[in-house]
Design an enzyme around this catalytic site. Structure first.
Site, short mmCIF file in Angstrom:
data_model
loop_
_atom_site.label_atom_id
_atom_site.label_comp_id
_atom_site.label_asym_id
_atom_site.label_seq_id
_atom_site.Cartn_x
_atom_site.Cartn_y
_atom_site.Cartn_z
N ASP A 151 0.86 -1.16 0.00
CA ASP A 151 0.00 0.00 0.00
C ASP A 151 0.91 1.23 0.00
O ASP A 151 2.13 1.11 0.01
CB ASP A 151 -0.95 -0.03 1.20
CG ASP A 151 -0.21 0.19 2.51
OD1 ASP A 151 -0.86 0.22 3.56
OD2 ASP A 151 1.03 0.34 2.48
N ASP A 206 -7.92 -7.47 0.20
CA ASP A 206 -6.98 -7.71 1.29
C ASP A 206 -7.71 -7.40 2.59
O ASP A 206 -8.55 -6.49 2.63
CB ASP A 206 -5.73 -6.80 1.19
CG ASP A 206 -5.97 -5.46 1.88
OD1 ASP A 206 -6.56 -4.56 1.24
OD2 ASP A 206 -5.60 -5.34 3.07
C1 LIG Z 1 -2.96 2.36 -0.35
C2 LIG Z 1 -3.30 3.13 0.89
N1 LIG Z 1 -4.55 3.84 0.67
C3 LIG Z 1 -5.70 3.40 1.14
N2 LIG Z 1 -5.75 2.31 1.93
C4 LIG Z 1 -6.96 1.92 2.44
C5 LIG Z 1 -7.00 0.84 3.33
C6 LIG Z 1 -8.23 0.46 3.87
N3 LIG Z 1 -8.57 -0.48 4.80
C7 LIG Z 1 -9.91 -0.35 4.98
N4 LIG Z 1 -10.64 -1.08 5.83
C8 LIG Z 1 -10.03 -2.03 6.73
N5 LIG Z 1 -10.44 0.60 4.21
C9 LIG Z 1 -9.42 1.15 3.52
C10 LIG Z 1 -9.38 2.22 2.62
C11 LIG Z 1 -8.14 2.61 2.11
C12 LIG Z 1 -8.04 3.74 1.23
O1 LIG Z 1 -9.03 4.42 0.90
N6 LIG Z 1 -6.81 4.11 0.78
#
Ligand SMILES: CCNc1nc2cc3[nH]c(NC)nc3cc2c(=O)[nH]1
Length: 379
Positions: A98, A273
């Site tokens: 990420d 994931d």
């Molecule tokens: C790549 C990093 N960006 C990024 N990670 C996320 C990780 C998440 N993890 C969860 N629920 C456990 N929602 C998310 C949304 C995002 C999101 O909108 N953006």
């Protein structure tokens, strides 16, 4: 490496569809990812409680690493010096990282967000760090990730329409900068754009279309699984999916429960994931064909049956519920390890069943039968 994948390309192949559900594979220089795919989360270079040969044997083709954690400890430059994340953690399949933004906002302190990026203090040692779209891509490159993410801003739900719009537009500007910074990376790697827009359909459509115009090799749907009801999450997927190219993979971030996965696959999601299988494993919660089993519960104390005697996973097939209950009660490491292993295997076989059902044109039946099994219970 599958024989027919040229050494340095990234591509997505759709093999079959059933309604909005799709099955196919992503080809990377480090092998294929069968979709729909569940990616075990390897936060600090480990899928907590499992050896990577267990992860592979469970059926996982790809694992996820977290940029925020790895940049703080052991550091991206140090991982690069040690040969990159694949060598460091001894996983030779594809790795997705990420971009760190989400965890900066949820884990670090003293954050300052600006057009340039976000500055924050490490939750580990309080040191200051700067995270910009360019630095995030540089870190992911140092880690050697096969699939990388743009830096974005994810707003929690519920939020105002103005807040969702501001974060969505910032994320679009950061998408451009991330993609430009990514161009210096070796061929065969990919960067995904991330669709934002909160729970506002018009913003979601604008974000998806703008990212599609930037021609990313893949697309993530962000800003969900952040506290909204499942029906809101599913409605946003239905809103976004028609505006994403059908020939590129779609990755729903941070999702989810087995039910979330089946319902999201039905709406056109290809990759997932979630920490759910491993975090639940550490809290004695097993996901099985018969539904959830909480092994803390005393009713398992003398139950000689395994979680699932028909499974080909030793953690599901070979250990009695009584033994798992005992390990949990004694707070023994092996309890968390065996239940995490069982859960990772269950998530992988759930996706394997989905792939087969879509290819056979019987996905709706697969979902109905799977849910019947959860409801029938054998708990
Ligand atoms: C790549 C990093 N960006 C990024 N990670 C996320 C990780 C998440 N993890 C969860 N629920 C456990 N929602 C998310 C949304 C995002 C999101 O909108 N953006």
């Amino acid at each position: 490496m599958t024989p027919d994948t040229p050494a340095d390309t990234f591509s997505f192949t759709l093999s079959a569809t059933d309604g909005a559900a799709r099955t196919g594979y992503v080809s990377t220089p480090r092998g294929r990812i069968r979709t729909p795919a569940f990616m075990p989360v390897g936060t600090v270079a480990t899928v907590k409680g499992l050896y990577f040969d267990q992860v592979r044997a469970a059926g996982a083709d790809i694992v996820l690493g977290n940029t925020y954690h790895l940049m703080l400890r052991p550091g991206a430059e140090r991982v690069a010096k040690l040969g990159g994340l694949h060598t460091f953690m001894r996983w030779d399949g594809p790795i997705l990282t990420d971009s760190g933004g989400f965890q900066v906002m949820s884990l670090s302190s003293l954050r300052k967000m600006s057009e340039q990026g976000v500055t924050f203090r490490s939750h580990v040692d309080g040191a200051y760090h700067e995270m910009s779209p360019e630095r995030s891509v540089e870190i992911q490159g140092l880690l050697g990730a096969d699939i990388q993410m743009q830096l974005d801003e994810c707003v929690r739900l519920p939020c105002t329409d103005e807040e969702a719009e501001r974060a969505m537009r910032l994320s679009l500007r950061w998408a451009e900068r991330s993609k430009r910074a990514f161009e210096t990376q070796p061929k065969g790697r990919a960067i995904f754009g991330i669709v934002q827009g909160g729970a506002v359909p018009a913003l979601r459509v604008e974000s998806a279309r703008a990212l599609a115009d930037m021609d990313f090799p893949g697309y993530s749907i962000g800003g969900l699984a952040v506290g909204e009801p499942q029906e809101v999450m599913l409605a946003m997927i239905e809103t976004v999916a028609p505006h994403l190219p059908t020939n590129k993979p779609r990755y729903l971030m941070g999702v989810g429960t087995p039910d979330d996965l089946l319902e999201s696959v039905a709406r056109g999601i290809d990759m997932f994931d979630c920490v759910m299988p491993t975090r639940s494993g550490r809290h004695a919660l097993a996901f099985t064909r018969f539904g959830r089993i909480n092994l803390k519960n005393a009713r398992h104390a003398e139950d000689p049956r395994p979680l699932d005697e028909e499974s080909d996973c030793p953690a599901l097939r070979d250990y009695s519920r009584a033994y798992l209950h005992h390990l949990v009660r004694c707070e023994e490491m092996l309890g968390a390890m065996l239940i995490s292993w069982a859960n990772i295997h269950y998530y992988q076989q759930l996706m394997a069943g989905a792939r087969a059902a879509i290819a056979a044109g019987r996905y709706a039946d697969y979902v109905a039968q799977t849910k019947e099994g959860w409801a029938r219970g054998d708990l």
